[in-house]
Design a protein around this motif. Structure first.
Motif, PDB file in Angstrom:
ATOM      1  N   ILE A  24      -3.165  -0.108  -4.665  1.00 51.59           N
ATOM      2  CA  ILE A  24      -3.939   0.930  -2.951  1.00 51.59           C
ATOM      3  C   ILE A  24      -2.687   2.190  -3.249  1.00 51.59           C
ATOM      4  O   ILE A  24      -1.954   1.785  -2.842  1.00 51.59           O
ATOM      5  CB  ILE A  24      -4.523  -0.294  -2.147  1.00 51.59           C
ATOM      6  N   ILE A  25      -3.918   2.871  -3.433  1.00 53.65           N
ATOM      7  CA  ILE A  25      -2.996   4.416  -2.867  1.00 53.65           C
ATOM      8  C   ILE A  25      -4.223   4.877  -1.673  1.00 53.65           C
ATOM      9  O   ILE A  25      -4.974   5.564  -1.586  1.00 53.65           O
ATOM     10  CB  ILE A  25      -3.226   5.875  -4.231  1.00 53.65           C
ATOM     11  N   GLY A  26      -3.171   5.277  -0.106  1.00 53.29           N
ATOM     12  CA  GLY A  26      -3.663   6.152   0.412  1.00 53.29           C
ATOM     13  C   GLY A  26      -2.216   7.009   0.695  1.00 53.29           C
ATOM     14  O   GLY A  26      -1.917   7.149   0.325  1.00 53.29           O
ATOM     15  N   VAL A  27      -3.694   7.744   2.276  1.00 54.46           N
ATOM     16  CA  VAL A  27      -3.023   9.151   2.107  1.00 54.46           C
ATOM     17  C   VAL A  27      -2.318  10.010   3.423  1.00 54.46           C
ATOM     18  O   VAL A  27      -3.805   8.976   4.010  1.00 54.46           O
ATOM     19  CB  VAL A  27      -4.468  10.682   0.965  1.00 54.46           C
ATOM     20  N   ASN A  28      -1.381   9.970   4.026  1.00 52.78           N
ATOM     21  CA  ASN A  28      -1.733  10.149   5.456  1.00 52.78           C
ATOM     22  C   ASN A  28      -1.288  11.675   5.656  1.00 52.78           C
ATOM     23  O   ASN A  28      -1.280  12.654   5.040  1.00 52.78           O
ATOM     24  CB  ASN A  28      -0.669   9.775   5.297  1.00 52.78           C
ATOM     25  N   ILE A  29      -2.722  12.047   6.663  1.00 47.40           N
ATOM     26  CA  ILE A  29      -3.111  13.380   6.882  1.00 47.40           C
ATOM     27  C   ILE A  29      -2.707  13.231   8.643  1.00 47.40           C
ATOM     28  O   ILE A  29      -3.488  13.260   9.529  1.00 47.40           O
ATOM     29  CB  ILE A  29      -4.899  13.829   6.478  1.00 47.40           C
ATOM     30  N   MET A  30      -2.199  14.348   9.185  1.00 50.19           N
ATOM     31  CA  MET A  30      -2.335  14.458  10.314  1.00 50.19           C
ATOM     32  C   MET A  30      -3.128  15.250  10.665  1.00 50.19           C
ATOM     33  O   MET A  30      -3.297  16.529  10.327  1.00 50.19           O
ATOM     34  CB  MET A  30      -0.813  15.447  10.369  1.00 50.19           C
ATOM     35  N   VAL A  31      -3.742  14.709  12.153  1.00 50.42           N
ATOM     36  CA  VAL A  31      -5.091  15.369  12.110  1.00 50.42           C
ATOM     37  C   VAL A  31      -4.289  16.929  12.612  1.00 50.42           C
ATOM     38  O   VAL A  31      -5.050  18.342  12.937  1.00 50.42           O
ATOM     39  CB  VAL A  31      -5.381  14.875  13.956  1.00 50.42           C
ATOM     40  N   ALA A  32      -3.404  16.478  13.216  1.00 45.45           N
ATOM     41  CA  ALA A  32      -3.252  18.251  13.762  1.00 45.45           C
ATOM     42  C   ALA A  32      -2.756  19.756  12.431  1.00 45.45           C
ATOM     43  O   ALA A  32      -1.899  21.669  13.014  1.00 45.45           O
ATOM     44  CB  ALA A  32      -0.990  18.756  14.651  1.00 45.45           C
ATOM     45  N   ILE A  33      -2.606  19.666  11.419  1.00 53.41           N
ATOM     46  CA  ILE A  33      -2.710  20.499  10.629  1.00 53.41           C
ATOM     47  C   ILE A  33      -4.205  21.181  10.531  1.00 53.41           C
ATOM     48  O   ILE A  33      -4.932  20.836  10.652  1.00 53.41           O
ATOM     49  CB  ILE A  33      -1.798  20.078   9.556  1.00 53.41           C
ATOM     50  N   GLU A  34      -3.499  22.314   9.866  1.00 53.85           N
ATOM     51  CA  GLU A  34      -5.042  23.384  10.173  1.00 53.85           C
ATOM     52  C   GLU A  34      -5.447  22.400   9.161  1.00 53.85           C
ATOM     53  O   GLU A  34      -7.239  23.608   8.452  1.00 53.85           O
ATOM     54  CB  GLU A  34      -3.927  25.161   9.597  1.00 53.85           C
ATOM     55  N   ILE A  93       0.404  -1.252   0.189  1.00 53.17           N
ATOM     56  CA  ILE A  93      -0.266  -0.165  -0.054  1.00 53.17           C
ATOM     57  C   ILE A  93       1.209   0.887  -0.546  1.00 53.17           C
ATOM     58  O   ILE A  93       1.154   1.436   0.497  1.00 53.17           O
ATOM     59  CB  ILE A  93      -1.118  -0.027   1.336  1.00 53.17           C
ATOM     60  N   GLY A  94       0.902   2.141  -0.555  1.00 53.62           N
ATOM     61  CA  GLY A  94       1.669   3.747  -1.731  1.00 53.62           C
ATOM     62  C   GLY A  94       0.955   4.177  -0.335  1.00 53.62           C
ATOM     63  O   GLY A  94      -0.160   4.722  -0.639  1.00 53.62           O
ATOM     64  N   VAL A  95       1.280   5.172  -0.183  1.00 57.33           N
ATOM     65  CA  VAL A  95       1.079   6.342   0.597  1.00 57.33           C
ATOM     66  C   VAL A  95       2.019   7.878   0.506  1.00 57.33           C
ATOM     67  O   VAL A  95       3.011   7.683   0.919  1.00 57.33           O
ATOM     68  CB  VAL A  95       1.198   5.879   2.022  1.00 57.33           C
ATOM     69  N   ILE A  96       1.033   8.674   0.420  1.00 56.28           N
ATOM     70  CA  ILE A  96       1.395  10.121   0.141  1.00 56.28           C
ATOM     71  C   ILE A  96       1.132  11.270   1.337  1.00 56.28           C
ATOM     72  O   ILE A  96      -0.535  10.754   2.007  1.00 56.28           O
ATOM     73  CB  ILE A  96       0.580  10.566  -1.371  1.00 56.28           C
ATOM     74  N   SER A  97       1.830  11.364   1.687  1.00 56.45           N
ATOM     75  CA  SER A  97       2.158  12.725   2.793  1.00 56.45           C
ATOM     76  C   SER A  97       1.347  14.310   2.555  1.00 56.45           C
ATOM     77  O   SER A  97       1.579  14.226   1.211  1.00 56.45           O
ATOM     78  CB  SER A  97       3.523  12.724   2.954  1.00 56.45           C
ATOM     79  N   THR A  98       0.315  14.134   3.038  1.00 53.70           N
ATOM     80  CA  THR A  98      -0.322  15.495   2.647  1.00 53.70           C
ATOM     81  C   THR A  98       0.926  17.061   3.318  1.00 53.70           C
ATOM     82  O   THR A  98       0.721  18.114   3.138  1.00 53.70           O
ATOM     83  CB  THR A  98      -1.131  16.474   2.922  1.00 53.70           C
ATOM     84  N   VAL A  99       2.047  16.890   4.372  1.00 49.06           N
ATOM     85  CA  VAL A  99       1.891  18.094   4.854  1.00 49.06           C
ATOM     86  C   VAL A  99       2.749  18.876   4.089  1.00 49.06           C
ATOM     87  O   VAL A  99       3.710  18.479   3.147  1.00 49.06           O
ATOM     88  CB  VAL A  99       3.196  17.433   5.962  1.00 49.06           C
ATOM     89  N   GLN A 100       2.165  19.566   3.724  1.00 50.94           N
ATOM     90  CA  GLN A 100       2.757  21.162   3.442  1.00 50.94           C
ATOM     91  C   GLN A 100       3.176  20.685   1.614  1.00 50.94           C
ATOM     92  O   GLN A 100       3.900  20.711   0.670  1.00 50.94           O
ATOM     93  CB  GLN A 100       4.126  21.639   3.445  1.00 50.94           C
ATOM     94  N   ILE A 101       2.215  19.637   0.949  1.00 54.91           N
ATOM     95  CA  ILE A 101       2.657  19.150  -0.393  1.00 54.91           C
ATOM     96  C   ILE A 101       2.455  19.775  -1.499  1.00 54.91           C
ATOM     97  O   ILE A 101       3.655  19.691  -2.277  1.00 54.91           O
ATOM     98  CB  ILE A 101       0.988  17.665  -0.245  1.00 54.91           C
ATOM     99  N   GLY A 102       2.302  21.212  -1.304  1.00 51.20           N
ATOM    100  CA  GLY A 102       2.044  21.937  -2.495  1.00 51.20           C
ATOM    101  C   GLY A 102       3.689  22.693  -2.144  1.00 51.20           C
ATOM    102  O   GLY A 102       4.023  24.066  -3.552  1.00 51.20           O
ATOM    103  N   TYR A 103       4.781  23.021  -1.722  1.00 54.16           N
ATOM    104  CA  TYR A 103       6.259  22.840  -1.974  1.00 54.16           C
ATOM    105  C   TYR A 103       6.749  23.410  -2.934  1.00 54.16           C
ATOM    106  O   TYR A 103       7.142  25.055  -3.302  1.00 54.16           O
ATOM    107  CB  TYR A 103       6.950  22.859  -0.685  1.00 54.16           C
ATOM    108  N   LYS A 104       6.199  22.436  -4.034  1.00 52.29           N
ATOM    109  CA  LYS A 104       6.771  23.542  -5.272  1.00 52.29           C
ATOM    110  C   LYS A 104       6.019  24.279  -6.202  1.00 52.29           C
ATOM    111  O   LYS A 104       6.467  24.549  -7.086  1.00 52.29           O
ATOM    112  CB  LYS A 104       7.247  21.772  -5.935  1.00 52.29           C
TER     113      LYS A 104
END
Length: 354
Positions: free
Chosen positions: A83-93, A41-52
């Motif tokens: 299977i594509i997953g996404v990791n999202i931290m509860v702490a992010i705005e 299962i591959g996972v994308i992290s969302t933390v500041q994902i738009g930095y580029k």
């Protein structure tokens, strides 16, 4: 013995390995699709994902949503059956907006930690997306499950149990980490017991995470009752990892004594490489940021020791001495960069021998 598959609802991963979500930008679409194509299962992290994104500095919130949309689409294009997953931290705005984007783009799974994702079922109502909380104790698992059942009549689709040997932010008090009494083995057994104690709990896989390094480690946790494992550190030193080569080489060059527990602006302890940047934070009360990205719910720029966004972006871009390099406790064992295909083959063969 062949490794069992990992079944999460109607999803079936042929190999019981979830690649951990690592931000900023360490696990993007390229790493996620490579793992998914090998049966994990591959996972994308969302933390500041738009930095580029070109407008990230002036419009980070919209840049992040736009980038997440692109990343999920690219991963799906390159791994149509994986299977594509996404990791999202509860702490992010941007938590709610990130979840909404994952639902709209039809990601398969949302994995959520760095806080208790108590309203996650509400945010995904009407979709088939799987929701998986990250916990560090049986108590946390019980709180989340009871809350979800009471408010939404819903169980988690799986539970990730992250122990104290993980890289990045850790769900433990500093004193617990210093005493070293908390063991992933014990926590996994505890969480399995809690989950199985609920009606239909037998259908909820428990995933062990944090410090898992070899195929034999995988087998050990399967024998303890886990249904699979999550691994982050091993996937950094792969050709497909989305980080700069300098970031990968930092793992190859690090010594055991250079991996330490640090105080993060998120409010949680974390495990990182003790580089020039970390040493600077130890002697400076506050490293004043050039700007605030408003990325964390509980961050006060005037009191935070440094801007974690800037520190993580520096490192993923290759400026590893002036950035934050998260790493698991076994990161010093990494000695070469390999393809994801080779790494998974090695892990499976080790596991089957064990």
């Amino acid at each position: 013995m062949r490794l069992p598959s990992l079944i999460i609802g109607d999803l079936k991963a042929n190999i019981p390995i979830i690649q951990g979500g690592m931000g900023v930008g360490i696990s993007g679409y390229n790493l996620a699709q490579a793992v998914a194509n090998e049966g994990g299962i591959g996972v994308i992290s969302t933390v500041q994902i738009g930095y580029k994104e070109l407008d990230f500095e002036t419009n980070s919130k919209e840049a992040n949503i736009r980038a997440l949309t692109k990343q999920i689409r690219k991963a799906r294009e390159l791994s149509p059956k994986g299977i594509i997953g996404v990791n999202i931290m509860v702490a992010i705005e941007q938590y709610d907006a990130m979840v909404k984007t994952c639902v709209e783009e039809k990601a398969d799974i949302i994995i959520s930690g760095a806080g208790l994702p108590l309203n996650l079922p509400k945010l995904v109502q009407g979709s088939s997306i799987k929701i998986v909380p990250i916990v560090s104790s049986g108590k946390a698992a019980s709180i989340i499950i009871r809350n979800w059942l009471k408010k939404y009549s819903r169980m988690p689709d799986a539970v990730v149990v992250e122990g104290p040997e993980a890289g990045g932010h850790l769900g433990f008090h500093l004193k617990q980490l210093q005493e070293g009494k908390e063991l992933l083995e014990d926590i996994v057994v505890e969480v399995v017991k809690v989950v199985r104690g609920f009606e239909n709990g037998d259908n909820v896989p428990v995933i062990a995470a944090g410090g898992i390094y070899t195929g034999c480690d995988i087998v050990k946790f399967l024998k303890l009752g886990a249904n699979g494992v999550q691994m982050g550190t091993r996937f950094v030193a792969t050709e497909e990892c989305d980080a700069h080569i300098n970031f990968k080489n930092a793992y190859i060059d690090v010594k055991k004594e250079d991996i330490s527990i640090i105080k993060s602006p998120v409010g949680l302890p974390g495990r990182a490489i003790r580089n020039k940047f970390i040493k600077q934070t130890e002697t400076t009360d506050i490293i004043t940021p050039d700007k605030c990205y408003n990325c964390l719910k509980k961050c006060n720029p005037s009191k935070t020791p440094y801007c974690i966004s800037k520190a993580l972006i520096n490192s993923v871009k290759g400026n590893v001495e002036d950035g934050l390099v998260f790493i698991g406790s076994n990161g010093y064992r990494v000695n070469k960069i390999v393809k994801v295909k080779e790494l998974i083959k090695e892990l499976v063969e080790e596991a089957e021998k064990c």
